[in-house]
Design a protein around this motif. Structure first.
Motif, PDB file in Angstrom:
ATOM      1  N   TYR A  77       0.833  -1.204   0.000  1.00 25.60           N
ATOM      2  CA  TYR A  77       0.000   0.000   0.000  1.00 25.60           C
ATOM      3  C   TYR A  77       0.870   1.258   0.000  1.00 25.60           C
ATOM      4  O   TYR A  77       0.573   2.235  -0.702  1.00 25.60           O
ATOM      5  CB  TYR A  77      -0.923  -0.018   1.213  1.00 25.60           C
ATOM      6  N   MET A  95      -3.966   0.807   6.680  1.00 23.91           N
ATOM      7  CA  MET A  95      -4.108   2.025   5.886  1.00 23.91           C
ATOM      8  C   MET A  95      -3.796   3.260   6.725  1.00 23.91           C
ATOM      9  O   MET A  95      -3.106   4.188   6.266  1.00 23.91           O
ATOM     10  CB  MET A  95      -5.526   2.104   5.321  1.00 23.91           C
ATOM     11  N   GLU A 142      -2.783   8.742  -4.748  1.00 22.64           N
ATOM     12  CA  GLU A 142      -3.840   8.377  -3.809  1.00 22.64           C
ATOM     13  C   GLU A 142      -4.979   7.608  -4.473  1.00 22.64           C
ATOM     14  O   GLU A 142      -5.547   6.692  -3.886  1.00 22.64           O
ATOM     15  CB  GLU A 142      -4.392   9.648  -3.152  1.00 22.64           C
ATOM     16  N   LEU A 200     -10.870   6.058   9.947  1.00 24.06           N
ATOM     17  CA  LEU A 200     -10.501   6.019   8.530  1.00 24.06           C
ATOM     18  C   LEU A 200     -11.478   6.815   7.675  1.00 24.06           C
ATOM     19  O   LEU A 200     -11.076   7.494   6.718  1.00 24.06           O
ATOM     20  CB  LEU A 200     -10.446   4.560   8.060  1.00 24.06           C
ATOM     21  N   PRO A 252     -12.741   1.748   2.570  1.00 22.55           N
ATOM     22  CA  PRO A 252     -12.745   0.938   1.350  1.00 22.55           C
ATOM     23  C   PRO A 252     -14.163   0.493   1.015  1.00 22.55           C
ATOM     24  O   PRO A 252     -14.998   0.299   1.900  1.00 22.55           O
ATOM     25  CB  PRO A 252     -11.855  -0.259   1.709  1.00 22.55           C
ATOM     26  N   HIS A 283       0.819   3.946  -2.981  1.00 25.80           N
ATOM     27  CA  HIS A 283       0.503   5.333  -2.600  1.00 25.80           C
ATOM     28  C   HIS A 283       1.622   6.271  -3.010  1.00 25.80           C
ATOM     29  O   HIS A 283       1.379   7.395  -3.495  1.00 25.80           O
ATOM     30  CB  HIS A 283       0.256   5.390  -1.094  1.00 25.80           C
ATOM     31  N   TYR A 311      -8.035  -1.670   8.024  1.00 29.70           N
ATOM     32  CA  TYR A 311      -8.164  -0.234   8.280  1.00 29.70           C
ATOM     33  C   TYR A 311      -6.937   0.289   9.030  1.00 29.70           C
ATOM     34  O   TYR A 311      -6.450   1.387   8.760  1.00 29.70           O
ATOM     35  CB  TYR A 311      -9.428   0.046   9.092  1.00 29.70           C
ATOM     36  N   ALA A 360      -6.809  -0.656  -2.230  1.00 29.26           N
ATOM     37  CA  ALA A 360      -7.410  -0.988  -0.934  1.00 29.26           C
ATOM     38  C   ALA A 360      -8.832  -1.521  -1.111  1.00 29.26           C
ATOM     39  O   ALA A 360      -9.244  -2.449  -0.390  1.00 29.26           O
ATOM     40  CB  ALA A 360      -7.417   0.242  -0.034  1.00 29.26           C
ATOM     41  N   ALA A 411      -3.998   4.006  -4.907  1.00 30.49           N
ATOM     42  CA  ALA A 411      -3.950   3.356  -3.600  1.00 30.49           C
ATOM     43  C   ALA A 411      -5.356   3.048  -3.094  1.00 30.49           C
ATOM     44  O   ALA A 411      -5.599   1.993  -2.491  1.00 30.49           O
ATOM     45  CB  ALA A 411      -3.210   4.244  -2.601  1.00 30.49           C
ATOM     46  N   LYS A 412      -6.295   3.969  -3.338  1.00 30.45           N
ATOM     47  CA  LYS A 412      -7.676   3.742  -2.919  1.00 30.45           C
ATOM     48  C   LYS A 412      -8.281   2.541  -3.646  1.00 30.45           C
ATOM     49  O   LYS A 412      -8.950   1.700  -3.043  1.00 30.45           O
ATOM     50  CB  LYS A 412      -8.497   4.999  -3.213  1.00 30.45           C
TER      51      LYS A 412
END
Length: 507
Positions: free
Chosen positions: A66, A148, A75, A205, A212, A70, A145, A82, A78-79
């Motif tokens: 991750y 992250m 971002e 988060l 996510p 990232h 979570y 996830a 990465a999102k």
């Protein structure tokens, strides 16, 4: 980095302190009999799976992946990464949960075969495990979570989450009269805590990056790289947990109370492991991943060396105390209500055996970070872990007959040493770690301080036994004396051997 370690360690310490309050209630209400053994099987099974697949393997594979996505792709990528991992995790955990509910009787025959001679205890263990097992699904999402958030340099909520486990169990134990047994009360407390931990992490988060969501599954290169790391990481993180899982299975064949002795000894042993070892390892992995991604190999190596010193500084007093005066500790904390002084003596002997391996227990997370941060989960950590596990299992079979649960704990300690020494040897050979003069001198000084502290604690315990023998609360008074004397001796010894300059440089 040290500031984040104190954040994680501080919340973990609060979790351990509330955990002790919980265990005192468990000991007083459940004792160390058949109901207690049935609950500890129900409690340990999902926790072993969690430690292997969620906190251990998943973090080792997910956090570097991750962080890499990232840092390299931004971002949005990465999102999406996830989201896909969340979808896979959720679906796999639901399948595991349904299978566990349906086939729990068959699983119990394998995982707790010693309960076969007592149909009532076996049925109770099955019922309690069906209550606790959904905790695994919830805590797996909590781990995702938390990983992250750690990459975002947010460590507090993930470190504080386990406090809810203790609070929920104490609340249900306080209402045990309304449940069929105290074991049922404790089991429902475990499940309720899973929901509380989930909502804590989900809220954090959601306010700092977004939860996510379910996403179409696509095995792109990032997902394939994650799974290439996850499989070996699972094997690499299995060593200690499989050993303790084997302890649970073997202890069901031992006399009633063996599982309880293992549990309470392990709970004490987990205090430095969680507050120090896991806290340092949790912060060190993203720190080394960030430095290595930036090409700062020297900085990554220096961060790991400082983590070793910091870990040893706070771990040595526990090793000395657990080896020198384990019986005083277990009597003062647990010998009340349904938990007898004989039960405390059994737990104390088991604690001393675990303490033989406490140094590798606390150092292993920091030691393997140098490989995990380089995305090497497939070879080195696996070789070390499986070798240590093989020796561990062989010793269990040899020692369980003569030493009962103490032999199981001692075998786990020896296996941990082999695992750590192999990891360090591989790291030195690969050029990831330098055993320079400063590190060697530091280790020797810590060993000397530990021997001195253990001797002083043993003498203080003899003094307390001679002078506190007739007073009420003598064990609690003896423990307070040992804490005060130990703090003075250890602090003075550290200053005498290391000096204030070393402490300033470390911090």
């Amino acid at each position: 980095m040290l500031g984040r370690i104190f954040t994680v360690g501080g919340y973990t310490l609060l979790s351990r302190l509330t955990g002790f309050a919980r265990d005192i209630m468990l000991a007083a209400i459940l004792g160390a009999g058949p109901v207690a053994d049935a609950f500890f099987v129900a409690f340990r099974l999902p926790n072993h799976f969690r430690a292997i697949f969620a906190e251990g393997a998943f973090n080792a594979a997910f956090v570097p992946a991750y962080a890499h996505v990232h840092g390299e792709q931004g971002e949005a990528s990465a999102k999406l990464f996830a989201d896909r991992i969340f979808t896979l995790l959720f679906l796999s955990q639901v399948v595991l949960l349904v299978a566990a509910w349906l086939f729990m009787p068959q699983a119990m025959s394998i995982l707790a075969p010693g309960f076969g001679d007592d149909a009532g205890q076996r049925e109770l263990a099955i019922e309690l495990t069906r209550i606790t097992f959904p905790y695994l699904l919830l805590i797996t999402l909590v781990t995702l979570y938390g990983g992250m958030l750690n990459v975002m340099q947010r460590f507090a909520s993930a470190a504080a989450a386990s406090i809810f486990l203790n609070i929920a169990m104490m609340a249900t134990l306080a209402l045990a009269v309304f449940f069929p047994t105290a074991g049922h009360a404790a089991a429902w407390g475990v499940l309720i805590s899973g929901f509380l931990q989930y909502f804590l992490l989900a809220g954090d988060l959601a306010s700092h990056g977004g939860l996510p969501r379910f996403a179409p599954l696509k095995l792109d290169e990032d997902i394939r790289a994650f799974f290439r790391a996850l499989g070996p990481a699972t094997l690499g993180s299995m060593g200690t947990q499989v050993a303790m899982f084997a302890d649970t299975i073997i202890a069901t064949f031992l006399p009633a109370g063996a599982l309880s002795a293992l549990y309470y000894a392990d709970r004490l042993n987990q205090l430095p492991i969680g507050v120090i070892g896991i806290a340092v390892g949790t912060v060190l992995l993203p720190e080394m991943s960030r430095r290595l991604t930036a090409g700062d190999h020297v900085g990554a190596m220096e961060a790991q060396r400082r983590a070793f010193d910091f870990t040893l500084l706070f771990s040595v007093p526990f090793v000395a105390a657990f080896l020198a005066v384990p019986d005083v500790i277990t009597r003062a904390l647990f010998a009340r209500g349904a938990f007898t002084r004989g039960d405390a003596a059994a737990a104390g002997a088991t604690l001393a055996a675990y303490a033989v391996g406490l140094i590798p227990f606390v150092l292993i997370r920091s030691a393997v970070s140098t490989f995990y941060a380089r995305k090497d989960t497939a070879t080195t950590p696996v070789k070390a872990s499986l070798t240590g596990l093989a020796v561990n299992m062989l010793l269990k079979l040899l020692l369980m007959g003569s030493l009962a649960q103490v032999g199981l704990a001692f075998a786990t300690a020896i296996g941990a040493w082999i695992n750590l020494l192999l990891v360090l040897g591989f790291a030195v050979r690969a050029g990831y770690l330098e055993l320079n003069r400063a590190l060697t001198q530091s280790v020797l000084k810590f060993a000397l301080v530990g021997v001195v502290l253990a001797a002083v604690l043993w003498l203080a315990a003899q003094f307390a036994a001679a002078h506190f023998g007739a007073m009420a609360g003598r064990d609690e008074a003896a423990l307070l004396l040992l804490v005060a004397v130990g703090a003075l001796v250890y602090g003075g010894s550290i200053l005498a051997l290391f000096g204030m300059r070393w402490l300033r440089k470390l911090v």
